[in-house]
Design a protein around this motif. Structure first.
Motif, PDB file in Angstrom:
ATOM      1  N   MET B  23       0.835  -1.217   0.000  1.00  0.00           N
ATOM      2  CA  MET B  23       0.000   0.000   0.000  1.00  0.00           C
ATOM      3  C   MET B  23       0.863   1.258   0.000  1.00  0.00           C
ATOM      4  N   TYR B  24       2.026   1.144   0.637  1.00  0.00           N
ATOM      5  CA  TYR B  24       2.898   2.315   0.811  1.00  0.00           C
ATOM      6  C   TYR B  24       3.242   2.974  -0.529  1.00  0.00           C
ATOM      7  N   ASP B  25       3.482   2.145  -1.548  1.00  0.00           N
ATOM      8  CA  ASP B  25       3.855   2.694  -2.863  1.00  0.00           C
ATOM      9  C   ASP B  25       2.677   2.814  -3.820  1.00  0.00           C
ATOM     10  N   GLU B  26       1.505   2.382  -3.353  1.00  0.00           N
ATOM     11  CA  GLU B  26       0.322   2.424  -4.219  1.00  0.00           C
ATOM     12  C   GLU B  26      -0.200   3.868  -4.340  1.00  0.00           C
ATOM     13  N   LYS B  27      -0.550   4.268  -5.577  1.00  0.00           N
ATOM     14  CA  LYS B  27      -0.973   5.653  -5.770  1.00  0.00           C
ATOM     15  C   LYS B  27      -2.493   5.799  -5.804  1.00  0.00           C
ATOM     16  N   LYS B  28      -3.180   4.806  -6.396  1.00  0.00           N
ATOM     17  CA  LYS B  28      -4.629   4.936  -6.556  1.00  0.00           C
ATOM     18  C   LYS B  28      -5.341   4.769  -5.218  1.00  0.00           C
ATOM     19  N   PHE B  29      -6.192   5.760  -4.901  1.00  0.00           N
ATOM     20  CA  PHE B  29      -6.906   5.728  -3.621  1.00  0.00           C
ATOM     21  C   PHE B  29      -7.866   4.529  -3.547  1.00  0.00           C
ATOM     22  N   MET B  30      -8.490   4.210  -4.693  1.00  0.00           N
ATOM     23  CA  MET B  30      -9.432   3.077  -4.708  1.00  0.00           C
ATOM     24  C   MET B  30      -8.745   1.763  -4.321  1.00  0.00           C
ATOM     25  N   ASN B  31      -7.488   1.631  -4.720  1.00  0.00           N
ATOM     26  CA  ASN B  31      -6.746   0.420  -4.357  1.00  0.00           C
ATOM     27  C   ASN B  31      -6.455   0.369  -2.852  1.00  0.00           C
ATOM     28  N   HIS B  32      -6.278   1.572  -2.285  1.00  0.00           N
ATOM     29  CA  HIS B  32      -6.095   1.630  -0.830  1.00  0.00           C
ATOM     30  C   HIS B  32      -7.362   1.166  -0.119  1.00  0.00           C
ATOM     31  N   ILE B  33      -8.498   1.605  -0.662  1.00  0.00           N
ATOM     32  CA  ILE B  33      -9.796   1.204  -0.070  1.00  0.00           C
ATOM     33  C   ILE B  33      -9.933  -0.315  -0.149  1.00  0.00           C
ATOM     34  N   MET B  34      -9.576  -0.857  -1.327  1.00  0.00           N
ATOM     35  CA  MET B  34      -9.672  -2.317  -1.503  1.00  0.00           C
ATOM     36  C   MET B  34      -8.766  -3.047  -0.493  1.00  0.00           C
ATOM     37  N   SER B  35      -7.573  -2.507  -0.299  1.00  0.00           N
ATOM     38  CA  SER B  35      -6.647  -3.137   0.670  1.00  0.00           C
ATOM     39  C   SER B  35      -7.232  -3.070   2.079  1.00  0.00           C
ATOM     40  N   GLY B  36      -7.851  -1.926   2.370  1.00  0.00           N
ATOM     41  CA  GLY B  36      -8.483  -1.770   3.694  1.00  0.00           C
ATOM     42  C   GLY B  36      -9.545  -2.826   3.935  1.00  0.00           C
ATOM     43  N   MET B  37     -10.276  -3.127   2.858  1.00  0.00           N
ATOM     44  CA  MET B  37     -11.348  -4.132   2.993  1.00  0.00           C
ATOM     45  C   MET B  37     -10.788  -5.527   3.234  1.00  0.00           C
ATOM     46  N   VAL B  38      -9.518  -5.699   2.958  1.00  0.00           N
ATOM     47  CA  VAL B  38      -8.874  -6.982   3.256  1.00  0.00           C
ATOM     48  C   VAL B  38      -8.236  -6.933   4.655  1.00  0.00           C
ATOM     49  N   ILE B  39      -7.613  -5.793   4.964  1.00  0.00           N
ATOM     50  CA  ILE B  39      -6.880  -5.692   6.240  1.00  0.00           C
ATOM     51  C   ILE B  39      -7.816  -5.774   7.448  1.00  0.00           C
ATOM     52  N   ILE B  40      -8.942  -5.058   7.375  1.00  0.00           N
ATOM     53  CA  ILE B  40      -9.845  -5.011   8.553  1.00  0.00           C
ATOM     54  C   ILE B  40     -10.304  -6.413   8.970  1.00  0.00           C
ATOM     55  N   PRO B  41     -10.865  -7.215   8.050  1.00  0.00           N
ATOM     56  CA  PRO B  41     -11.242  -8.584   8.497  1.00  0.00           C
ATOM     57  C   PRO B  41     -10.047  -9.430   8.919  1.00  0.00           C
ATOM     58  N   LEU B  42      -8.883  -9.150   8.333  1.00  0.00           N
ATOM     59  CA  LEU B  42      -7.697  -9.918   8.746  1.00  0.00           C
ATOM     60  C   LEU B  42      -7.329  -9.616  10.201  1.00  0.00           C
ATOM     61  N   VAL B  43      -7.430  -8.332  10.576  1.00  0.00           N
ATOM     62  CA  VAL B  43      -7.116  -7.965  11.956  1.00  0.00           C
ATOM     63  C   VAL B  43      -8.124  -8.624  12.904  1.00  0.00           C
ATOM     64  N   LEU B  44      -9.418  -8.612  12.512  1.00  0.00           N
ATOM     65  CA  LEU B  44     -10.441  -9.260  13.345  1.00  0.00           C
ATOM     66  C   LEU B  44     -10.153 -10.757  13.461  1.00  0.00           C
ATOM     67  N   ARG B  45      -9.712 -11.320  12.369  1.00  0.00           N
ATOM     68  CA  ARG B  45      -9.350 -12.749  12.369  1.00  0.00           C
ATOM     69  C   ARG B  45      -8.174 -12.992  13.324  1.00  0.00           C
ATOM     70  N   LEU B  46      -7.242 -12.046  13.302  1.00  0.00           N
ATOM     71  CA  LEU B  46      -6.072 -12.135  14.187  1.00  0.00           C
ATOM     72  C   LEU B  46      -6.509 -12.160  15.654  1.00  0.00           C
ATOM     73  N   LEU B  47      -7.527 -11.325  15.962  1.00  0.00           N
ATOM     74  CA  LEU B  47      -8.033 -11.279  17.340  1.00  0.00           C
ATOM     75  C   LEU B  47      -8.783 -12.546  17.707  1.00  0.00           C
ATOM     76  N   MET B  48      -9.315 -13.211  16.690  1.00  0.00           N
ATOM     77  CA  MET B  48     -10.150 -14.379  16.928  1.00  0.00           C
ATOM     78  C   MET B  48      -9.334 -15.636  17.216  1.00  0.00           C
ATOM     79  N   ILE B  49      -8.148 -15.696  16.617  1.00  0.00           N
ATOM     80  CA  ILE B  49      -7.361 -16.933  16.749  1.00  0.00           C
ATOM     81  C   ILE B  49      -6.985 -17.181  18.212  1.00  0.00           C
ATOM     82  N   LYS B  50      -7.200 -18.399  18.629  1.00  0.00           N
ATOM     83  CA  LYS B  50      -6.878 -18.740  20.014  1.00  0.00           C
ATOM     84  C   LYS B  50      -6.117 -20.055  20.068  1.00  0.00           C
TER      85      LYS B  50
END
Lengths: 370, 50
Positions: B23-50
């Protein structure tokens, strides 16, 4: 700025993640249970199943002891955490009631892990709120099964080890299909094993598992009894009818295995029973699920279905309020306690201060919670 | 914490790290949004793992 989009998107992602993550973690917080004056001791289920120690399945066992000797009873609430009347009836016993005769053991959150999540795709609320003596109090509305975070993956087919019975894979996390359980089995089997060991060690006379079912389910407003408890169940039924509470008796099927009313009776000396009240908030045919209809038990769709004769309980616009369902559970347990005393007087068990069915319905269950 | 928990969390952390680095080198804002839609559930998944 070169990385403007990156900074903006990371700020948005961080905010959304922090809000949703906190909500997510909060789901692991368990309801606080206030110890009532009738409770003489609290034990952990892991005392009877050491492999449960430190797991999400370990739960508290509350003991109410009467001044006079009598029999012993085990009451389970929260086997299925989406059936709130059993859970709240057990809580009411812990927080409000006192034993007069005999020993009363209560496990309000039998499957504690099931209280930490919801059934997926059900649109269920995570909590519901009741006005209690201390003000508004929030309670968890959980799932029928153990949290997959604590027990996974599910097999394609769940095979009940003792009988070879095959059920769908998800049932492997259903406590009421796991009895008699295993000391080194899945988390759900460990809980089941702990409960069986507790019944054996305390030599419990009667054991009761409090449940709810959807109004379209055939076994409802019913008492399911193992064959060795049918006479006591019949007597309890008459006691309940004297209180104006209609209930039916269903014999525990011998070929449906893993259930409390079957395996407790087969594997221990106890006389097991299971009660079902009508819970529209868990039905397949319900309308929108809201915290209000968990408490009010009202649902317009069920009123329509009742008119078409498709339900197994009467259903009017008044619905089946939670207080009424809790009242049924309390009266059911009391009726059994009285009934066993009719057959074996030295095993009679009584509460010192139990409200009547009408009092619970009129005052609301919150009146009897701290 | 169990070894398997650490292992699964490490996998997720690695995936999240790769996403953020890209994401750091990505220029298109829409691609950032798409990445966000992947990162958020991944973080929730991270919290879920036990």
């Amino acid at each position: 700025m070169k990385h403007k989009n990156f900074i903006i998107s990371m700020v948005i992602i961080t905010v959304i993640t922090a809000i949703s993550g906190k909500k997510f973690i909060d789901l692991r917080k368990m309801d606080k249970i206030n110890k009532g004056t009738g409770v003489v001791s609290i034990e952990r289920l892991s005392n009877y199943a050491p492999t449960l120690k430190g797991t999400a399945g370990d739960t508290d066992i509350y003991h109410l002891k009467g001044d006079k000797p009598g029999g012993s009873i085990l009451v389970l609430g929260g086997t299925h955490a989406n059936e709130p009347s059993g859970y709240l009836a057990a809580l009411m016993m812990v927080e409000h009631l006192k034993a007069e005769k005999g020993d009363i053991y209560i496990i309000p959150q039998a499957n504690k892990s099931a209280f930490t999540h919801n059934d997926s795709q059900e649109g269920n609320e995570t909590h519901f709120t009741i006005k209690t003596q201390s003000g508004d109090r929030s309670f968890r509305f959980g799932s029928r099964a153990t949290n997959p975070v604590h027990q996974w993956p599910d097999p394609d087919i769940y095979i009940h080890e003792e009988s070879g019975q095959k059920l769908s894979g998800g049932e492997t996390r259903n406590l009421n299909r796991a009895y008699p359980g295993k000391a080194n089995g899945t988390l759900t089997e460990k809980i089941a094993y702990g409960i069986i060991e507790f019944i054996k060690e305390k030599d419990i006379d009667i054991s009761v598992d409090l449940h709810e079912a959807s109004p379209e389910y055939p076994v409802i407003n019913a008492m399911v009894s193992h064959e060795k408890g049918i006479e006591v169940a019949s007597s309890a039924l008459m006691n309940m009818q004297l209180e104006g509470v209609e209930i039916g008796i269903e014999p525990s099927p011998k070929n449906l295995r893993g259930l409390s009313h079957r395996e407790w009776g087969d594997y221990t000396e106890t006389m097991p029973f299971l009660f079902e009240t009508a819970n529209p908030s868990q039905g397949r045919l319900r309308g929108a699920t809201t915290p209000e209809n968990i408490i009010s038990g009202k649902d317009d769709y069920y009123v329509k279905l009742a008119k078409q004769g498709m339900l197994f309980v009467p259903y009017t616009k008044e619905g089946h309020p939670l207080s009424q369902r809790v009242a049924r559970q309390i009266v059911s347990v009391q009726s059994l306690m009285t009934a066993i005393g009719e057959f074996t007087p030295e095993k009679e068990i009584t509460f010192a201060n139990a409200p009547t069915y009408d009092e619970i319905v009129t005052n609301g269950v919150g009146t009897y919670l701290k | 914490m169990e070894l398997t928990t650490i292992f699964y969390r490490a996998i997720l952390l690695m995936v999240i790290a790769i996403l953020v680095i890209n994401m750091y080198d990505e220029k298109k804002f829409m691609n950032h949004i798409m990445s966000g839609m992947v990162i958020i559930p991944l973080v929730l998944r991270l919290l879920m793992i036990k």
